[in-house]
Design an enzyme around this catalytic site. Structure first.
Site, short mmCIF file in Angstrom:
data_model
loop_
_atom_site.label_atom_id
_atom_site.label_comp_id
_atom_site.label_asym_id
_atom_site.label_seq_id
_atom_site.Cartn_x
_atom_site.Cartn_y
_atom_site.Cartn_z
N ARG A 79 51.96 -57.65 -1.15
CA ARG A 79 51.83 -58.11 -2.53
C ARG A 79 53.08 -58.77 -3.09
O ARG A 79 53.03 -59.86 -3.64
CB ARG A 79 51.47 -56.94 -3.47
CG ARG A 79 50.00 -56.66 -3.53
CD ARG A 79 49.75 -55.18 -3.72
NE ARG A 79 50.14 -54.47 -2.53
CZ ARG A 79 49.32 -54.24 -1.49
NH1 ARG A 79 48.08 -54.62 -1.57
NH2 ARG A 79 49.73 -53.62 -0.41
N THR A 80 54.22 -58.10 -2.95
CA THR A 80 55.44 -58.62 -3.59
C THR A 80 55.79 -59.97 -2.99
O THR A 80 56.02 -60.95 -3.70
CB THR A 80 56.60 -57.62 -3.42
OG1 THR A 80 56.15 -56.35 -3.89
CG2 THR A 80 57.81 -58.04 -4.23
N LYS A 108 71.16 -60.57 15.20
CA LYS A 108 72.41 -60.86 15.92
C LYS A 108 73.57 -60.12 15.28
O LYS A 108 74.72 -60.29 15.67
CB LYS A 108 72.69 -62.36 15.90
CG LYS A 108 71.64 -63.21 16.59
CD LYS A 108 72.03 -64.67 16.51
CE LYS A 108 70.93 -65.58 17.01
NZ LYS A 108 71.20 -66.98 16.69
N ARG A 129 64.22 -57.89 -0.54
CA ARG A 129 63.78 -56.49 -0.32
C ARG A 129 64.57 -55.95 0.87
O ARG A 129 64.63 -56.59 1.92
CB ARG A 129 62.29 -56.41 -0.04
CG ARG A 129 61.87 -55.01 0.41
CD ARG A 129 60.39 -54.82 0.47
NE ARG A 129 59.81 -54.77 -0.86
CZ ARG A 129 58.52 -54.52 -1.09
NH1 ARG A 129 57.70 -54.31 -0.08
NH2 ARG A 129 58.05 -54.50 -2.32
N HIS A 157 62.60 -51.03 -8.24
CA HIS A 157 61.67 -52.14 -7.97
C HIS A 157 61.37 -52.74 -9.34
O HIS A 157 60.27 -52.59 -9.88
CB HIS A 157 60.42 -51.59 -7.29
CG HIS A 157 59.56 -52.61 -6.62
ND1 HIS A 157 59.67 -53.97 -6.85
CD2 HIS A 157 58.54 -52.46 -5.73
CE1 HIS A 157 58.76 -54.60 -6.12
NE2 HIS A 157 58.06 -53.71 -5.44
C1 NCD Z 1 55.53 -50.60 -3.37
C2 NCD Z 1 56.92 -50.70 -2.77
O1 NCD Z 1 57.16 -51.50 -1.87
O2 NCD Z 1 57.77 -49.98 -3.28
N1 NCD Z 1 54.70 -51.67 -3.03
C3 NCD Z 1 54.74 -52.78 -3.82
O3 NCD Z 1 55.73 -53.47 -3.92
N2 NCD Z 1 53.62 -53.08 -4.52
C4 NCD Z 1 54.90 -49.28 -3.18
C5 NCD Z 1 54.77 -48.69 -1.81
O4 NCD Z 1 55.17 -49.26 -0.79
O5 NCD Z 1 54.20 -47.59 -1.75
#
Ligand code: NCD
Length: 330
Positions: A79-80, A108, A129, A157
């Protein structure tokens, strides 16, 4: 020999001519929900609304034409990552996708600061991320271009918390006066860490439901207490379900456990079923950042109070708004 003037570092970032230099969040990083206040939230939600209307009307438009986003993901994401890509596409910009760092120079042995310095040479904004807490702040320290934190380990997040709050506002009309119950892995789940902090800007009551092992970290509990927000922890949902306006469910973050067998023992410890929904208010919503594993039964999906798929779509408009803002076009 002609001299080369390097662009300015840190907060005095190089601002390209023609952009709105005084605009909110222009050229800024988005690292933590602590950067927001109610006024800023109203502004972001206003822009997100405009994005919603534009997408409904025309699908895509050229607000960020010529701008490039680098999507740098050291952890899995559906999703993100794809909502940031979709947001950039709908705004007429383009994306460098590094969704699998095992195909990049990271394998590397390249450091995060070097990878970020490389990508910013080719892009205008970086979405990051990474599995380590503080990684987004570290990247921002070295980067001249804005860094957007898309999850730093068990830390924060912030863009998810913004879309979560936007969902609550859109679905229930207002945030003040609500009882929000967070259930599941509150220890390792970064979405609940950010959302709990963000909700302290409102007059709300927070409940936590989790097994002993997965309770909200004490430093976050202390922050919430210091904010004056009422919070209570429970082992079961039943005592708080009838008063809950928002039930925010999270999966057990099995990838964060040192001992994988410990995660197995927590399987099924809290599951939202049709029976759960019978005991809930008529006007309430069930949210989940997704991915869902077993914590919400699929039979609940058809309940109009199940907001988790709508929640994903709100994320697109929030991320369009954030990209437009940090790039000085909103
Ligand atoms: C979440 C995350 O990556 O923290 N997912 C997201 O970004 N929608 C939640 C999760 O991984 O459980």
């Amino acid at each position: 020999m002609t001299s080369f003037t390097p662009p300015i570092r840190g907060n005095n970032r190089h601002l390209p001519f023609g952009d709105q230099q005084d605009a909110l969040f222009y050229g800024r990083d988005i690292i933590s929900v602590k950067q927001f206040d109610r006024e800023k939230l109203e502004y972001i939600f206003g822009v997100a609304h405009e994005m919603y209307e534009m997408v409904a009307r025309v699908g895509s438009f050229d607000l960020l034409k010529g701008k490039i986003l680098a999507n740098l993901f050291y952890e899995p994401s559906t999703r993100t990552s794809s909502s940031f890509t979709s947001a950039m596409d709908r705004l007429g910009g383009s994306v460098i996708p590094i969704n699998n760092v095992s195909y990049s120079s990271v394998t590397k042995g390249e450091s995060l600061p070097d990878t970020v310095r490389t990508l910013e040479a080719y892009s205008d904004v970086i979405v990051l991320r990474h599995p380590e807490v503080g990684s987004a702040a570290l990247a921002a320290k070295y980067a001249r271009k804005p860094i957007i934190n898309a999850g730093d380990g068990t830390g924060e997040h912030p863009t998810q918390a913004l879309l979560d709050l936007f969902t609550i506002k859109e679905e229930l009309g207002c945030v003040d006066g609500l009882t929000v119950t967070m259930m599941g892995d509150l220890r390792y789940g970064r979405t609940v860490h950010s959302l709990a902090r963000l909700l302290t800007l409102f007059d709300i009551r927070l409940n936590y439901v989790s097994p002993e092992l997965l309770q909200m970290p004490s430093e976050i509990l202390d922050e919430i207490t210091a904010s004056g927000t009422k919070q209570t922890s429970y082992n079961e949902l039943d005592p708080v379900l009838p008063e809950t306006d928002v039930l925010y469910v999270t999966r057990v973050q099995k990838e964060r456990f040192d001992d994988p067998t410990q995660h197995e023992s927590l399987k099924g410890s809290y599951v939202v079923t049709k029976e759960t929904m019978e005991k809930a208010k008529d006007k309430m919503i069930v949210m989940h950042p997704l991915p869902r594993v077993w914590e919400i039964d699929m039979a609940v999906d058809d309940d109009p109070r199940a907001a988790y798929f709508r929640q994903m779509e709100y994320g697109l408009y929030i991320r369009m708004a954030l990209l437009a803002m940090v790039l000085g076009k909103a």
